[in-house]
Design an enzyme around this catalytic site. Structure first.
Site, PDB file in Angstrom:
ATOM      1  CB  CYS A 248     -59.522 -18.946 -24.726  1.00 24.73           C
ATOM      2  SG  CYS A 248     -58.637 -18.058 -26.039  1.00 24.73           S
ATOM      3  CG  ASP A 249     -53.575 -18.542 -24.615  1.00 20.57           C
ATOM      4  OD1 ASP A 249     -54.393 -18.953 -25.451  1.00 20.57           O
ATOM      5  OD2 ASP A 249     -52.408 -18.255 -24.919  1.00 20.57           O
TER       6      ASP A 249
ATOM      7  CE1 TYR B 106     -56.264 -13.569 -32.495  1.00 23.21           C
ATOM      8  CE2 TYR B 106     -57.599 -15.469 -33.024  1.00 23.21           C
ATOM      9  CZ  TYR B 106     -56.363 -14.902 -32.827  1.00 23.21           C
ATOM     10  OH  TYR B 106     -55.236 -15.664 -32.972  1.00 23.21           O
TER      11      TYR B 106
ATOM     12  CG  ASN C 167     -57.934 -22.456 -30.473  1.00 29.37           C
ATOM     13  OD1 ASN C 167     -58.826 -21.939 -29.803  1.00 29.37           O
ATOM     14  ND2 ASN C 167     -56.699 -21.984 -30.487  1.00 29.37           N
TER      15      ASN C 167
ATOM     16  NE  ARG D  35     -53.108 -21.484 -37.789  1.00 28.27           N
ATOM     17  CZ  ARG D  35     -52.655 -20.826 -36.731  1.00 28.27           C
ATOM     18  NH1 ARG D  35     -52.098 -21.476 -35.727  1.00 28.27           N
ATOM     19  NH2 ARG D  35     -52.759 -19.512 -36.663  1.00 28.27           N
TER      20      ARG D  35
ATOM     21  NE  ARG E 184     -49.662 -17.133 -35.818  1.00 25.75           N
ATOM     22  CZ  ARG E 184     -48.562 -16.869 -35.154  1.00 25.75           C
ATOM     23  NH1 ARG E 184     -47.569 -16.226 -35.742  1.00 25.75           N
ATOM     24  NH2 ARG E 184     -48.432 -17.233 -33.886  1.00 25.75           N
TER      25      ARG E 184
END
Length: 446
Positions: A171-172, A269, A149, A95, A289
């Site tokens: 998705c939360d 987003y 994801n 990531r 992040r």
């Protein structure tokens, strides 16, 4: 009526979100009784840290539940009712590359959006499909509740490549935003009835009402127009759960996203698509992040799990259930006991948005029962949202085609179509860098 006890597999047992799932399952045993919980992960050492602490927690809170952690697929997936899947292929190390490589070219790097999301999607597709295949081989009547994801790309891959599988992609993110809306209103999230449409991480609320049918949108809009999704408590500086700096920026930025269409309320987003240059300029190329998560959440969760294991007791444990843990338990209950819960899920459009691609995986309200989700028609969508969504759906479909065909050309096209990437030349530069670091995870491209 006696409820059937369920057998649960958490796929991604080494995830920092796994303890939250266990906490929420324990909190809901009266509504969702469990006879067995298993963990499955391909990283034994990482899973062991989480599993050892969760085993202690389960023995103290619910000793009647059988527990097992394993790296063997047959052992894991046999005799299962639900697979709760949240895997991260490549872990946070990859990531970090997803986020930092695009920033070299002045393009925002993000977990699910733009080049970062595309790179992560190319890693995730194979991993999730493998889980689906294991489930169908060893427990063909089970359901997979997938929140790995990037959910949009994974959902398109399962739609196209495993069309008959019993998988629901969720998705939360909307749940988390709705919790904030509820704080603005001084009420509980579950007392709100919402209408929403879009793609994953790419949607809009069009109507929010209470149980008596009163319109709640005006009060939320008034707050968002001034403060975004920063809550009244946060504005006062009240003590509470610490919100990381990047998330606070995201909640504040929603104010500008809202200005583009004040008839709706936006998913946070959307800032990455509508203000991508702002986001790239604000990003620290040396500390993204991924670094924030590794320094905060990862350290906190693993430290607490190791403390519990060392002490041999979960008394005084600080692990808590997360928003998405609550959501996934509600979904499992709806399927297991036919509760007809209303939930936002990622499903094939099939006419729910009447003027949009029927094969697109859209995020919309559904009624959920024992047969899975029944999408609720949201009608025609305006040109502004439709145009943005068509562009993003093209990206998602091109990524899945690139993975299936091993096509460099289609992956370059996907990056070029992305609203976040400025032009095809930059898209190719980013792609070549991503190919170099993902050779252990992506299919070979030609």
């Amino acid at each position: 009526m006696t409820l059937k006890e369920q057998s649960i597999l958490v796929a991604g047992g080494g995830s920092t979100f796994t303890p939250g799932i266990i906490m929420m399952l324990l909190d809901n045993l009266d509504k969702f009784p469990i006879r067995q919980i298993k963990f499955y992960d391909n990283d034994e050492a990482r899973q062991k840290q989480i599993a050892d602490a969760c085993e202690i927690l389960l023995k103290e809170k619910a000793p009647q539940i059988t527990f097992l952690a394993t790296c063997d697929p047959e052992t894991a997936f046999t005799d299962i009712d639900f697979v709760m899947a949240h895997i991260r292929v490549g872990k946070y190390a990859m990531r970090e590359k997803d986020e930092k490589i695009p920033l070299k070219y002045g393009v925002i790097g993000q977990e699910t959006c733009g080049p970062g999301g595309i790179a992560y999607g190319m890693r995730s597709i194979g991993g999730v499909l493998q889980l689906v295949d294991y489930m169908e081989q060893y427990s063909p009547e089970a359901w997979m509740l997938n929140y790995s994801n990037p959910a949009a790309i994974v959902a398109e891959a399962t739609r196209k490549l495993r069309p008959t599988s019993r998988i629901i992609n969720i998705c939360d993110m909307p749940v988390g935003i709705e919790h904030r809306m509820a704080e603005v209103l001084g009420m509980k999230r579950k007392d709100m009835s919402v209408r929403y449409y879009g793609l994953n991480h790419f949607g809009w609320w069009t109507d929010i009402r209470d149980q008596e049918g009163r319109d709640l949108m005006p009060k939320i809009k008034e707050h968002v127009a001034q403060h975004g999704y920063v809550t009244p408590q946060e504005l006062k500086g009240s003590e509470g759960e610490e919100v990381e700096a990047s998330w606070m920026h995201t909640y504040e930025k929603a104010r500008e996203v809202y200005e583009l269409d004040p008839t709706t309320l936006p998913n946070t987003y959307l800032k990455y698509y509508l203000y991508s240059q702002d986001e790239a300029a604000a990003a620290n190329p040396d500390y993204t992040r991924a670094n924030e998560v590794m320094d905060h959440r990862e350290k906190m969760v693993f430290s607490e799990c190791n403390r519990v294991t060392a002490l041999g007791t979960a008394k005084g444990v600080t692990l808590e259930a997360d928003d998405h843990a609550s959501y996934i338990v509600d979904l499992a209950r709806a399927i297991a006991y036919n509760t007809k819960e209303r939930m936002l899920l990622i499903v094939p459009n099939n006419g729910a948005l009447v003027n949009f691609d029927p094969t697109a995986m859209v995020e919309i309200p559904c009624i959920v029962g024992s047969n899975g989700p029944e999408p609720l028609v949201q009608g025609a969508i305006p040109r502004y949202q439709k145009g943005l969504m068509e562009q993003q759906v093209a990206v998602e479909k091109l990524v899945v085609e690139a993975w299936e065909e091993g096509s460099y050309q289609k992956l370059w096209q996907a990056l070029t179509v992305s609203k976040i990437v400025p032009n095809a030349r930059v898209a190719k530069q980013i792609l070549d860098d991503l190919v170099a670091v993902n050779q252990a995870y992506w299919p070979e491209l030609s």
